[in-house]
Design an enzyme around this catalytic site. Sequence first.
Site, PDB file in Angstrom:
ATOM      1  N   ASP A   1      38.122  20.195  13.857  1.00  0.00           N
ATOM      2  CA  ASP A   1      36.965  19.323  13.943  1.00  0.00           C
ATOM      3  C   ASP A   1      36.121  19.512  12.699  1.00  0.00           C
ATOM      4  O   ASP A   1      35.973  20.631  12.219  1.00  0.00           O
ATOM      5  CB  ASP A   1      36.161  19.733  15.193  1.00  0.00           C
TER       6      ASP A   1
ATOM      7  N   HIS B   1      40.219  13.843   6.062  1.00  0.00           N
ATOM      8  CA  HIS B   1      41.329  14.010   7.001  1.00  0.00           C
ATOM      9  C   HIS B   1      42.520  14.659   6.304  1.00  0.00           C
ATOM     10  O   HIS B   1      43.209  15.499   6.882  1.00  0.00           O
ATOM     11  CB  HIS B   1      41.746  12.656   7.579  1.00  0.00           C
TER      12      HIS B   1
ATOM     13  N   LEU C   1      58.291  30.034  15.925  1.00  0.00           N
ATOM     14  CA  LEU C   1      56.927  29.561  16.143  1.00  0.00           C
ATOM     15  C   LEU C   1      56.999  28.167  16.737  1.00  0.00           C
ATOM     16  O   LEU C   1      57.716  27.293  16.235  1.00  0.00           O
ATOM     17  CB  LEU C   1      56.142  29.525  14.828  1.00  0.00           C
TER      18      LEU C   1
END
Lengths: 229, 252
Positions: free
Chosen positions: B2, B19, B116
Amino acid sequence: MLSRLIRQVLFVLLHLVTVNNEVMTVLGHVPLITKELKHLVVLVDTDHHTLTDLARVVIWSLVFGISYVSFYDITGKLQKDEENLFVEVEKQKKGIPGCIKWSDKPNLNGYSNGIPANTISVNILSYNDGRPKIIKCLQQISQDKTLSIRSSDEFTSQELDRTLKTIYPSIPDPNLVLYSGPLCCTHGLLPWHIRLTEFIQISIDHSINVNNYLGALYKYNKCDLRFGK
Amino acid sequence: MDGNRRYAKKLSVKTSDGHSKGFDKLSETLKWCLDLGIPEVTVYAFSIENFKRSDEEVNALMDLARDKFQRLLDAMDQINDWGVRIHVAGRMSLLPLDLCKMVSQAMLATRHNNKLRLNIAYAYTGRDEISRAASQIADGVNHEDITTYDINEELVSQALDLGPPELLIRTSGEVRLSDFMLWQTANTVLYFSDALWPEFTVWNLLLAIIHFQRYAPPPLPQKDNNGNQDEFLQKLEEKRLQQLKNYIECSS
């Protein structure tokens, strides 16, 4: 006998002075905190919080104009103590205008001297109001074909919300959760209802007083919601 | 993740630059997690609510996702080398078909990797995830794979896209879940960091981990699945796998 009476009178006087002071403090801040706050939840750890702490939160919230205050019972001991909490709130309420509603107990009314007084509903919530209740709803859906009607293969959240609303009482989603101590954790509080809830720490040492209560409300006032935009 | 737009504003650059800085930070953070030996990482990249943003911004975000997934598919050897499994959680039917196809390809190509697991919540909200799981469970009862009495907390938890996290970090000073992993966070340490996501450093990550190490609550008791539940969950996984294959076929 006489000394006991005097002691009681003194106690009541002292109570009125301290509680009223706090009430005046809260009242002074009401116009400055403008963000809508309908439903306040306090994560209660009975190892740290006393019934007096909680009763005072009810009084401050009543004066502040919050419509719902819920206590989330982390340890499972508060629900057993509900009766005592009610008595404690009743004690603290003396002389304060407004109405306190409790699900299965009589309303606590007060003099309002013609001033429109606030109403607050008090609830005790627990883990069972969260996931287990949603499970019950899913079981109902699986048994009742009319509930499993959906517009596509899978329910949208609005569709499931409609069914969930039928089993939850009409209490608004919490706007604010207050927690104390260093750990912030929902402990399973109402998973469906807390998507936009702000989590704010009232104190690191688990203390609850009118100053850190108001401080938390100020922090809440600064959070802005964008609804994904 | 965020704070990309606030970061762009702070530096007076375009929102889309914010972004893309945010995306760079994601790969950096993943590298840290790999180095630290964290086996599963979930990021909230795009909420269903985000579709409400301006067309221009939504399109730019979809383009960013297309670009990144294409690069990811091109670098598949490297990803398999690292042993990274990519899993996209969300209502895929809301995505443009070509993106859906790329996502499915990435998920299928990496599904046997186990070093992962990277979950990317895209077109996701926690309520939507619960709703989709609820539909699958209702269908399961309808098809008599399970009974009403098999529906319990553990079953729902396993029918969701995402497993329960031990630690959740929210950046940029926000103190709410914003409809992320609502069901799964009952026993999660919520950690709020003031850093904007593009400015998040390894020190912020380590602080969060130290906080977690110190304050993590004891685990919740777990119930084992019964045979019905196991079978149902296996069927569900196969169904979802088939769905991914369908996405690839129908758009080619």
